[in-house]
Design an enzyme around this catalytic site. Structure first.
Site, PDB file in Angstrom:
ATOM      1  N   HIS A  17     -32.105 -22.282   4.001  1.00 44.58           N
ATOM      2  CA  HIS A  17     -32.049 -23.695   3.612  1.00 44.58           C
ATOM      3  C   HIS A  17     -33.447 -24.243   3.325  1.00 44.58           C
ATOM      4  CE1 HIS A  17     -28.234 -23.873   6.336  1.00 44.58           C
ATOM      5  NE2 HIS A  17     -27.830 -23.860   5.074  1.00 44.58           N
ATOM      6  N   LYS A  41     -14.802 -32.632  13.156  1.00 43.72           N
ATOM      7  CA  LYS A  41     -15.290 -31.319  13.578  1.00 43.72           C
ATOM      8  C   LYS A  41     -16.508 -31.494  14.478  1.00 43.72           C
ATOM      9  CE  LYS A  41     -14.272 -28.621   9.405  1.00 43.72           C
ATOM     10  NZ  LYS A  41     -14.973 -27.924   8.311  1.00 43.72           N
ATOM     11  N   ARG A  90     -25.881 -17.634  -2.476  1.00 40.29           N
ATOM     12  CA  ARG A  90     -26.229 -16.320  -1.930  1.00 40.29           C
ATOM     13  C   ARG A  90     -25.468 -15.204  -2.625  1.00 40.29           C
ATOM     14  NH1 ARG A  90     -24.869 -18.253   4.067  1.00 40.29           N
ATOM     15  NH2 ARG A  90     -23.224 -19.067   2.750  1.00 40.29           N
ATOM     16  N   SER A 127     -25.896 -20.224   9.014  1.00 36.93           N
ATOM     17  CA  SER A 127     -25.968 -20.917  10.304  1.00 36.93           C
ATOM     18  C   SER A 127     -25.025 -20.262  11.299  1.00 36.93           C
ATOM     19  CB  SER A 127     -25.590 -22.392  10.129  1.00 36.93           C
ATOM     20  OG  SER A 127     -26.455 -23.031   9.217  1.00 36.93           O
TER      21      SER A 127
END
Ligand code: PNS
Length: 159
Positions: A17, A41, A90, A127
């Site tokens: 990031h 969440k 990615r 992450s």
């Protein structure tokens, strides 16, 4: 002045990031890393903690802002005069995930999405994986910024 927004969960921010943020800052007058939070969440870090970790991990990026948002992304970009979304790609999996969001966001507000190809050094970094590695006490050197590594070690009870 061209304002761009780099949105994400950033729970927590990774070196991948930070690399995308740095490269976006070289292309746009102002870049906002936007912690986009879904109140339904719960993540490992609160939105405030994620913002602090981003700020602590991006020294010297003078045209980078950090903010958070819980609503529709395009409502934030329209309200802040942001015309470009920046995302890192990615792999083809990311592309499949990002394509409908980019098209929906453009339909809703006209905002464009520009993709930066992830540096191969960070092509497998996420992450989620970093949290898992940290949970088992694995080595995160080079995968997350130092402040994030310390925070993850703290959460894993190893700091
Ligand atoms: O880091 P992530 O979880 O891949 O980021 C996804 C994110 C936060 C960019 C996406 O879920 C999002 O834009 N959420 C905000 C709500 C919204 O605008 N949804 C419609 C997207 S077309």
């Amino acid at each position: 002045m061209t304002r761009a927004c780099f949105p994400g969960s950033f729970d927590p921010v990774t070196m991948g990031h930070v690399d995308v943020a740095r490269r976006a800052c070289a292309q746009f007058d102002e870049v906002t890393m936007l912690v986009t939070h879904n109140p339904a969440k719960t993540g490992m870090f609160t939105p405030e903690e994620r913002m602090r970790l981003i700020a602590d991990s991006t020294p010297g990026l003078d045209n980078l802002r950090v903010d958070s948002w819980t609503g529709l992304l395009v409502d934030y970009t329209t309200a802040h005069g942001i015309t470009v979304l920046v995302k890192g790609l990615r792999s083809a999996l990311d592309y499949e995930y990002e394509l409908p969001m980019a098209q929906m966001n453009r339909r809703l507000s006209g905002v464009e999405t520009m993709f930066l190809l992830t540096d191969p050094r960070y092509g497998y970094t996420s992450s989620t994986l970093c949290k898992e590695v940290a949970g088992f006490g694995g080595d995160l050197t080079g995968l997350v910024p130092d402040p994030v590594a310390a925070a993850l070690r703290g959460r894993a009870g190893r700091g």
